[in-house]
Design a protein around this motif. Structure first.
Motif, PDB file in Angstrom:
ATOM      1  N   PHE A 254       6.700  -3.360 -10.545  1.00 58.76           N
ATOM      2  CA  PHE A 254       5.665  -4.192  -9.965  1.00 58.76           C
ATOM      3  C   PHE A 254       6.007  -4.428  -8.505  1.00 58.76           C
ATOM      4  N   LEU A 255       5.062  -4.101  -7.603  1.00 54.12           N
ATOM      5  CA  LEU A 255       5.263  -4.291  -6.178  1.00 54.12           C
ATOM      6  C   LEU A 255       4.276  -5.324  -5.655  1.00 54.12           C
ATOM      7  N   ALA A 256       4.788  -6.389  -5.033  1.00 50.23           N
ATOM      8  CA  ALA A 256       3.954  -7.396  -4.384  1.00 50.23           C
ATOM      9  C   ALA A 256       4.101  -7.227  -2.876  1.00 50.23           C
ATOM     10  N   MET A 257       2.979  -7.205  -2.173  1.00 48.05           N
ATOM     11  CA  MET A 257       2.987  -6.877  -0.746  1.00 48.05           C
ATOM     12  C   MET A 257       2.336  -8.006   0.049  1.00 48.05           C
ATOM     13  N   PRO A 258       3.087  -9.095   0.358  1.00 51.58           N
ATOM     14  CA  PRO A 258       2.500 -10.221   1.090  1.00 51.58           C
ATOM     15  C   PRO A 258       2.625 -10.128   2.606  1.00 51.58           C
ATOM     16  N   ALA A 259       3.061  -8.975   3.109  1.00 52.68           N
ATOM     17  CA  ALA A 259       3.186  -8.782   4.559  1.00 52.68           C
ATOM     18  C   ALA A 259       2.727  -7.367   4.888  1.00 52.68           C
ATOM     19  N   LEU A 260       2.974  -6.960   6.131  1.00 51.51           N
ATOM     20  CA  LEU A 260       2.483  -5.639   6.513  1.00 51.51           C
ATOM     21  C   LEU A 260       3.164  -4.540   5.709  1.00 51.51           C
ATOM     22  N   GLY A 261       2.375  -3.517   5.338  1.00 55.81           N
ATOM     23  CA  GLY A 261       2.904  -2.433   4.523  1.00 55.81           C
ATOM     24  C   GLY A 261       1.956  -1.256   4.498  1.00 55.81           C
ATOM     25  N   ASN A 262       2.489  -0.105   4.084  1.00 52.17           N
ATOM     26  CA  ASN A 262       1.711   1.120   3.987  1.00 52.17           C
ATOM     27  C   ASN A 262       2.311   1.966   2.865  1.00 52.17           C
ATOM     28  N   PHE A 263       1.655   3.082   2.542  1.00 49.61           N
ATOM     29  CA  PHE A 263       2.130   3.913   1.434  1.00 49.61           C
ATOM     30  C   PHE A 263       1.681   5.347   1.652  1.00 49.61           C
ATOM     31  N   ASP A 264       2.320   6.257   0.907  1.00 49.24           N
ATOM     32  CA  ASP A 264       2.002   7.680   1.045  1.00 49.24           C
ATOM     33  C   ASP A 264       0.852   8.061   0.115  1.00 49.24           C
ATOM     34  N   LYS A 265       0.453   9.334   0.164  1.00 45.54           N
ATOM     35  CA  LYS A 265      -0.678   9.796  -0.635  1.00 45.54           C
ATOM     36  C   LYS A 265      -0.410   9.696  -2.124  1.00 45.54           C
ATOM     37  N   GLY A 266       0.857   9.786  -2.514  1.00 45.46           N
ATOM     38  CA  GLY A 266       1.178   9.677  -3.933  1.00 45.46           C
ATOM     39  C   GLY A 266       0.764   8.341  -4.526  1.00 45.46           C
ATOM     40  N   VAL A 267       0.893   7.282  -3.731  1.00 43.22           N
ATOM     41  CA  VAL A 267       0.506   5.950  -4.203  1.00 43.22           C
ATOM     42  C   VAL A 267      -1.008   5.837  -4.329  1.00 43.22           C
ATOM     43  N   GLU A 268      -1.756   6.650  -3.585  1.00 45.12           N
ATOM     44  CA  GLU A 268      -3.212   6.628  -3.689  1.00 45.12           C
ATOM     45  C   GLU A 268      -3.699   7.026  -5.079  1.00 45.12           C
ATOM     46  N   GLY A 269      -2.910   7.788  -5.799  1.00 42.34           N
ATOM     47  CA  GLY A 269      -3.345   8.345  -7.074  1.00 42.34           C
ATOM     48  C   GLY A 269      -3.583   7.302  -8.145  1.00 42.34           C
ATOM     49  N   PRO A 270      -4.267   7.683  -9.221  1.00 48.68           N
ATOM     50  CA  PRO A 270      -4.661   6.730 -10.256  1.00 48.68           C
ATOM     51  C   PRO A 270      -3.512   6.197 -11.097  1.00 48.68           C
ATOM     52  N   GLU A 271      -2.341   6.824 -11.015  1.00 57.50           N
ATOM     53  CA  GLU A 271      -1.233   6.328 -11.840  1.00 57.50           C
ATOM     54  C   GLU A 271      -0.618   5.045 -11.279  1.00 57.50           C
ATOM     55  N   VAL A 272      -1.020   4.628 -10.079  1.00 59.68           N
ATOM     56  CA  VAL A 272      -0.606   3.342  -9.521  1.00 59.68           C
ATOM     57  C   VAL A 272      -1.801   2.402  -9.565  1.00 59.68           C
ATOM     58  N   ARG A 273      -1.702   1.345 -10.359  1.00 54.06           N
ATOM     59  CA  ARG A 273      -2.767   0.343 -10.393  1.00 54.06           C
ATOM     60  C   ARG A 273      -2.757  -0.445  -9.089  1.00 54.06           C
ATOM     61  N   LYS A 274      -3.936  -0.664  -8.523  1.00 55.62           N
ATOM     62  CA  LYS A 274      -4.077  -1.310  -7.221  1.00 55.62           C
ATOM     63  C   LYS A 274      -4.825  -2.626  -7.408  1.00 55.62           C
ATOM     64  N   VAL A 275      -4.150  -3.726  -7.119  1.00 56.26           N
ATOM     65  CA  VAL A 275      -4.692  -5.055  -7.396  1.00 56.26           C
ATOM     66  C   VAL A 275      -4.792  -5.838  -6.091  1.00 56.26           C
ATOM     67  N   LEU A 276      -5.952  -6.455  -5.875  1.00 53.96           N
ATOM     68  CA  LEU A 276      -6.153  -7.379  -4.763  1.00 53.96           C
ATOM     69  C   LEU A 276      -5.980  -8.798  -5.276  1.00 53.96           C
ATOM     70  N   ASP A 277      -5.393  -9.681  -4.456  1.00 53.94           N
ATOM     71  CA  ASP A 277      -5.286 -11.053  -4.946  1.00 53.94           C
ATOM     72  C   ASP A 277      -6.668 -11.677  -5.126  1.00 53.94           C
ATOM     73  N   TYR A 278      -7.609 -11.378  -4.209  1.00 56.53           N
ATOM     74  CA  TYR A 278      -8.997 -11.796  -4.440  1.00 56.53           C
ATOM     75  C   TYR A 278      -9.919 -10.880  -3.654  1.00 56.53           C
ATOM     76  N   THR A 279     -10.794 -10.170  -4.342  1.00 48.96           N
ATOM     77  CA  THR A 279     -11.617  -9.129  -3.720  1.00 48.96           C
ATOM     78  C   THR A 279     -12.466  -9.667  -2.581  1.00 48.96           C
ATOM     79  N   GLY A 280     -13.035 -10.871  -2.741  1.00 52.79           N
ATOM     80  CA  GLY A 280     -13.898 -11.430  -1.706  1.00 52.79           C
ATOM     81  C   GLY A 280     -13.212 -11.563  -0.361  1.00 52.79           C
ATOM     82  N   LEU A 281     -11.931 -11.857  -0.362  1.00 49.54           N
ATOM     83  CA  LEU A 281     -11.170 -11.968   0.880  1.00 49.54           C
ATOM     84  C   LEU A 281     -11.184 -10.651   1.647  1.00 49.54           C
ATOM     85  N   TYR A 282     -10.983  -9.561   0.935  1.00 48.39           N
ATOM     86  CA  TYR A 282     -10.905  -8.243   1.576  1.00 48.39           C
ATOM     87  C   TYR A 282     -12.289  -7.766   2.011  1.00 48.39           C
TER      88      TYR A 282
END
Length: 379
Positions: A254-282
């Protein structure tokens, strides 16, 4: 029958806030979890056209004819963050802060914050609070809420990038959610911050029997059960943000990202679940800043939004922590899932934790009573 027009409120200094419980991370995680359930139901309001904006930011020009106008140096900003939160909170408030990374040379925090809590009927002030600890603990608590629902509950190894305030509060929240954590890996830039972090962990969490300093992000992520990216830095060039590569991440992390961050193309794939703390904020941020948004707002959730804009992801690929907390969407499904949570920070968090602390202070007689007026001069 005459009605009193007198208005008093309390002032809570930083020592008062500590006495009121601001550093009680398990209680803060509980408050944030309750807040997320209210977000899922829509029982809140923030600024902006979709009622979910982070706040209102003053920007300064590169060149100004006015010699006293601040320069747009790294992390130089003034901002107001208003919100209302319903449920058992039923309060409104606004956090105001000024920020300048050069404060560190003066022995001051990068940001200096105040929070005012108000009555939602009259609009009268209830409390004026020192808010550096309020903000630090509510921010750190969000990775803890995420870990409650999305981390393996037998997690033992935590990786912390950035041994500053956010690194400390994120680790506190991880341990509140996963009390079996006994190993901490940390990566930082400055010897002073690292030394301070190591001493703090040893004093605060004696159950942590192994603390390792690592030299690279890869060493930090590999073999960790929970990870938080908490380092500060300049925005504008996402290639310079601290990054994560898919090959580094073990199954079940489990990765929590509360500051600046980036990731490679591998993380873009569907095997990594991508969660926003609240969609409306984004969604609010996406409407407010130039594209690509990740250049201006360096949290990974804005990289997710840019990928949606580019057609490489869809909004259905993004999940919402508030719905997970509310039980509308599933939490962790199995021990193999890799899950990344973007933490953006919201003023409803200040209102939630500030309300708890205000009520604690009233109950315990903490703070200095101040008078606004007995009778207003104009009405």
């Amino acid at each position: 029958m005459s009605v009193s027009t007198k208005i008093d409120f309390i002032y809570l200094s930083e020592p008062d806030m500590v006495r009121a419980g601001v550093t009680d991370m398990p209680a803060c995680v509980d408050a944030m979890e309750e807040m997320f359930a209210l977000l899922s139901r829509g029982d809140y309001r923030m600024a902006g056209t979709n009622n979910s904006s982070h706040g209102s930011l003053i920007l300064f020009p590169e060149d100004s004819p006015f010699p006293n106008m601040p320069k747009p140096t790294v992390d130089r900003r003034f901002m107001a963050m208003p919100a209302y939160l319903g449920g058992n909170f039923g309060t409104a408030g606004v956090k105001w802060y000024g920020s300048n990374i050069e404060n560190r040379e003066r022995g001051l925090p990068r940001s200096i914050l105040m929070f005012i809590l108000t009555d939602t009927d009259t609009g009268a002030p209830l409390a004026l609070m020192s808010a550096n600890l309020l903000s630090a603990y509510r921010t750190g608590a969000i990775p803890g809420v995420g870990a409650r629902h999305l981390a393996r509950q037998d997690s033992r190894v935590a990786g912390i990038l950035g041994p500053g305030v956010m690194g400390k509060t994120s680790l506190s929240a991880f341990i509140a959610a996963c009390p079996g954590i006994d190993t901490v890996k940390v990566k930082g830039r400055g010897r002073k911050n690292l030394k301070n972090f190591l001493e703090w962990v040893r004093e605060t969490y004696p159950q942590v029997t192994t603390i390792r300093e690592v030299e690279t992000n890869e060493e930090l992520v590999r073999g960790s059960d929970v990870v938080a990216y908490c380092s500060s830095g300049a925005t504008g060039d996402p290639s310079a943000y601290p990054h994560v590569e898919r090959d580094w991440i073990s199954p079940g992390t489990f990765l929590a990202m509360p500051a600046l961050g980036n990731f490679d193309k591998g993380v873009e794939g569907p095997e990594v679940r991508k969660v926003l703390d609240y969609t409306g904020l984004y969604e609010a941020w996406f409407d407010e800043v130039p594209k690509p948004t990740h250049n201006s707002i360096p949290v990974v959730g804005m990289r997710f939004m840019d990928l949606v804009d580019e057609g490489r992801l869809t909004m259905d690929d993004l999940e919402d922590l508030s719905d997970i907390v509310a039980g509308i969407a599933p939490g962790r499904r199995n021990d193999e899932e890799i899950i990344m949570l973007s933490v953006g920070g919201m003023p409803v968090e200040d209102v939630a934790w500030g309300t708890v602390l205000y009520r604690n202070a009233i109950e315990k007689g903490i703070g200095v009573k101040l008078n606004l007026w007995d009778t207003p001069v104009l009405r």
